[in-house]
Design a protein around this motif. Structure first.
Motif, short mmCIF file in Angstrom:
data_model
loop_
_atom_site.label_atom_id
_atom_site.label_comp_id
_atom_site.label_asym_id
_atom_site.label_seq_id
_atom_site.Cartn_x
_atom_site.Cartn_y
_atom_site.Cartn_z
N GLY A 1 8.86 18.06 0.70
CA GLY A 1 8.60 18.98 -0.02
C GLY A 1 7.28 18.84 -1.71
N ASN A 2 7.54 17.18 -1.95
CA ASN A 2 5.91 17.42 -2.72
C ASN A 2 5.79 17.30 -2.30
OD1 ASN A 2 8.78 16.97 -4.12
ND2 ASN A 2 7.84 14.69 -4.64
N ALA A 3 5.27 17.48 -0.86
CA ALA A 3 3.76 17.00 -0.96
C ALA A 3 3.43 17.90 -0.79
CB ALA A 3 3.50 17.18 0.96
N PHE A 4 3.22 19.45 -1.35
CA PHE A 4 2.84 20.52 -1.13
C PHE A 4 3.46 20.94 -2.90
CE2 PHE A 4 3.67 20.24 2.94
CZ PHE A 4 2.22 20.90 3.48
N SER A 5 3.55 20.37 -3.65
CA SER A 5 4.23 20.98 -4.40
C SER A 5 3.42 20.68 -5.78
CB SER A 5 6.15 20.11 -5.26
OG SER A 5 5.26 18.80 -5.42
N ALA B 1 15.12 12.63 1.69
CA ALA B 1 14.52 11.63 1.42
C ALA B 1 13.57 12.39 2.52
CB ALA B 1 14.69 10.14 2.01
N LEU B 2 13.60 12.78 4.06
CA LEU B 2 12.32 13.39 4.30
C LEU B 2 12.22 14.57 3.73
CD1 LEU B 2 14.16 12.25 8.72
CD2 LEU B 2 12.11 11.03 6.78
N ALA B 3 13.55 15.32 3.70
CA ALA B 3 13.10 16.22 2.72
C ALA B 3 12.30 16.12 1.42
CB ALA B 3 14.00 17.64 2.92
N THR B 4 12.56 14.90 0.54
CA THR B 4 11.20 15.53 -0.53
C THR B 4 9.99 14.93 0.11
OG1 THR B 4 13.58 13.66 -1.67
CG2 THR B 4 11.35 13.24 -2.42
N GLY C 1 5.62 12.64 -1.57
CA GLY C 1 4.80 13.78 -0.79
C GLY C 1 3.36 12.78 -0.64
N ALA C 2 3.01 11.88 -0.80
CA ALA C 2 1.98 10.97 -0.58
C ALA C 2 1.90 10.62 1.20
CB ALA C 2 1.44 9.44 -0.95
N VAL C 3 3.55 10.18 1.20
CA VAL C 3 3.66 9.66 2.44
C VAL C 3 2.86 11.11 3.24
CG1 VAL C 3 5.46 8.77 4.15
CG2 VAL C 3 5.56 8.61 1.76
N PHE C 4 3.73 11.84 3.38
CA PHE C 4 3.64 13.36 4.19
C PHE C 4 1.61 13.07 4.48
CE2 PHE C 4 1.71 17.88 5.23
CZ PHE C 4 2.49 18.07 6.32
N TRP C 5 0.62 13.39 3.71
CA TRP C 5 -0.55 13.00 3.71
C TRP C 5 -0.48 11.63 4.70
CZ3 TRP C 5 -1.95 17.44 4.33
CH2 TRP C 5 -1.30 18.45 3.67
N MET C 6 -0.04 10.61 4.25
CA MET C 6 -0.09 9.45 5.31
C MET C 6 -0.49 9.78 6.77
SD MET C 6 1.17 6.12 2.77
CE MET C 6 0.71 5.12 3.87
N TRP C 7 0.74 10.31 6.76
CA TRP C 7 1.21 10.98 8.54
C TRP C 7 0.36 11.75 9.28
CZ3 TRP C 7 6.98 12.43 7.43
CH2 TRP C 7 7.55 11.47 7.12
N VAL C 8 0.00 12.94 8.00
CA VAL C 8 -1.67 13.53 9.10
C VAL C 8 -2.44 12.95 8.94
CG1 VAL C 8 -2.94 15.15 8.13
CG2 VAL C 8 -0.25 15.79 7.27
N GLY D 1 0.73 -1.61 -0.17
CA GLY D 1 -0.03 -0.34 0.31
C GLY D 1 0.81 1.00 -0.07
N VAL D 2 1.71 1.22 0.89
CA VAL D 2 2.74 2.46 1.03
C VAL D 2 3.49 2.31 -0.63
CG1 VAL D 2 4.94 3.07 2.37
CG2 VAL D 2 3.91 2.72 3.27
N ALA D 3 4.21 1.39 -1.09
CA ALA D 3 4.21 1.19 -1.99
C ALA D 3 3.58 2.23 -3.73
CB ALA D 3 5.02 0.54 -2.52
N GLY D 4 2.92 1.61 -3.59
CA GLY D 4 1.47 1.97 -4.21
C GLY D 4 0.52 3.24 -3.98
N ALA D 5 1.00 4.18 -3.22
CA ALA D 5 0.55 5.82 -3.15
C ALA D 5 2.03 6.74 -3.66
CB ALA D 5 0.94 5.64 -1.00
N ILE D 6 3.61 5.83 -3.09
CA ILE D 6 4.53 6.51 -3.49
C ILE D 6 3.84 6.54 -4.75
CG2 ILE D 6 6.72 6.55 -3.62
CD1 ILE D 6 6.91 5.64 -0.68
N ALA D 7 3.89 5.44 -5.47
CA ALA D 7 4.07 4.82 -6.96
C ALA D 7 2.79 6.38 -7.67
CB ALA D 7 3.90 3.56 -7.25
N VAL D 8 1.52 6.48 -7.24
CA VAL D 8 0.66 7.20 -7.89
C VAL D 8 0.75 8.41 -7.83
CG1 VAL D 8 -1.41 7.38 -7.83
CG2 VAL D 8 -0.46 5.01 -7.98
N GLY D 9 0.77 8.84 -5.82
CA GLY D 9 1.07 10.02 -5.51
C GLY D 9 2.50 10.78 -5.60
N GLY D 10 2.75 10.25 -5.76
CA GLY D 10 5.23 10.37 -5.73
C GLY D 10 5.28 10.05 -3.62
#
Length: 450
Positions: A248-252, A242-245, A98-105, A87-96
């Motif tokens: 950063g991508n969460a709002f790009s 990686a954390l900066a990415t 930055g999708a991980v940041f919104w998973m945290w939120v 699921g995490v891999a799928g979120a990154i593959a589709v959402g980039g």
């Protein structure tokens, strides 16, 4: 098989757009915000207290089927699954990234949601005809909101029963058979062996499921997190970037598939919810069976599930993928890797030969998820049809394991699971909002210094 996948997706897509688009995602997010603010951020401040309650011996004189620790492990067994790897891999593959940041939120506010679900489940639980304590959304809807809301309790039980065959069974069995097929194991053999193992456990009911979960979940979680830490230590210089990415991508506004900012947020929210299940109403079914005399105490135990699942395990998977930049790899068809294939590739890139860790983790996590969700689905089935439906449900559950292993297709399985999750969440979210006052009152009256 491709035609089956296409047909299923053609039927499911318009339904999915209605029940699992922005309205449902926002409702889950806003419910978590409402509960967190109403609780004055107590769930975040009391994470340490929750850990202490897990380690505390259960009250032998308290009513219940399993210990608070077993309840947490059973709920974790149902949530720590393919969502943490595929699921995490799928979120990154589709959402980039930055999708991980919104998973945290969504996970941060999901901690309050999971807490409230368990509080209500224990507070409104009841004793069934067999003398067992039972609870969950269908019971706190009926007992908390009154008989006039029984129809909504029935809807939750119906959607929960059906959702189990998607999120808790079909997706898990498919991902296991896919991973083993890559290793040369026939899908049918995987389905038969996995089905036999599942039947051997679920036939023993909640106690046997809890025993299996209490052994397998902590062991595999520690091993998987440990493996991730070893790999990240070997690539420690890439972690800050990686954390900066991720941030950063969460709002790009750039999704990996070329979509807009909303796609990044939506994928992060959806995969985060799929992973920790806060708001779906599944975990409180397990926590209602805990040996405890206080709803708030069990609530503090339950909320740890979201923290461990998404903020720890999912983060480990995401960092491994992003530090190795495996999400940028193209397959033979010129498309980016996704799902468990992406996670395995990331491990092998970061530490050659370590991809087996993902395969092993996927198999164990998926197996325990199937076990945990069998209990959820069984309780929902009993609520609808009574005790006589237990054995037919268990047999059908095992048959689905075999079927999904052989006939499942990635797009169809994940799509249907998403839809069923949305249908299941809606009645539970309405109940959480309407009963939030009860959660706030019980929390205010509880003395945390015990």
């Amino acid at each position: 098989m491709d035609s089956l996948d296409t047909s299923i997706q053609a039927i499911n897509s318009p339904i999915n757009g209605l029940v699992w688009g922005w309205p449902t995602v926002l409702l889950i997010a806003l419910t978590g915000i409402l509960l967190m603010v109403g609780l004055r951020f107590m769930p975040l401040r009391r994470l340490g207290y929750g850990i202490a309650m897990v380690l505390r011996p259960s009250d032998r004189d308290s009513e219940g089927e399993i210990t608070p620790f077993q309840a947490l492990m059973t709920s974790l067994s149902a949530t720590v699954g393919t969502g943490n790897i595929a699921g995490v891999a799928g979120a990154i593959a589709v959402g980039g990234p930055g999708a991980v940041f919104w998973m945290w939120v969504i996970a941060v506010f999901g901690i309050a949601t999971k807490y409230a679900e368990a509080v209500l489940a224990v507070h409104f639980r009841e004793t069934d005809s067999s003398g067992h304590l039972v609870g969950g959304p269908m019971y706190y809807i009926r007992n908390g909101l009154g008989a006039g809301w029984s129809w909504m309790a029935g809807l939750f039980a119906l959607f929960g029963m059906l959702a189990g065959f998607g999120i808790g069974n079909g997706v898990q069995a498919f991902e296991v058979s896919s991973a083993l097929e890559a290793a040369g194991v026939d899908r049918l053999i995987t389905g038969i062996v996995l089905g036999a193992l599942v039947f051997a456990v679920v036939i023993g009911g909640i106690r046997r499921i809890a025993q299996a979960a209490s052994t397998l979940v902590p062991l595999m979680s520690v091993l998987y997190i440990g493996a991730c830490l070893v790999l990240l230590a070997a690539n420690i210089a890439a972690v800050p970037e990686a954390l900066a990415t991720i941030v950063g991508n969460a709002f790009s506004g750039e999704a990996a598939v070329g979509g807009a900012f909303g796609q990044v947020v939506l994928m992060g929210f959806k995969r985060g919810i799929f992973s920790n299940e806060a708001g779906l109403g599944s975990a409180p079914i397990a926590h209602a069976a805990a040996k405890t005399d206080d709803p708030v105490r069990q609530g503090t135990v339950a909320m740890l599930g979201t923290f461990i699942d998404t903020l720890v395990i999912c983060t480990m998977t995401a960092l491994v993928i992003i530090t190795t930049q495996a999400h940028l790899i193209l397959d033979n068809a010129g498309e980016r890797l996704s799902g468990s294939t992406l996670s395995i590739a990331a491990f092998d890139m970061g530490l050659p030969g370590s991809g087996f860790v993902v395969t092993a983790g996927l198999i164990i996590f998926a197996f325990t998820t199937i076990l945990g969700w069998s209990f959820y689905g069984e309780r929902c089935t009993i609520y609808l049809f009574g005790e006589r439906a237990v054995m037919p449900f268990r047999l059908l559950w095992v048959a689905m394991v075999v079927f999904a292993s052989v006939a499942g297709t990635s797009g169809a399985i994940w799509g249907v699971a998403d839809t069923l999750n949305g249908l299941m969440a809606l009645p539970n979210l309405v109940a959480l909002v309407l009963l939030s006052g009860t959660v706030f009152r019980l929390s205010r009256d509880y003395t945390f210094e015990r």
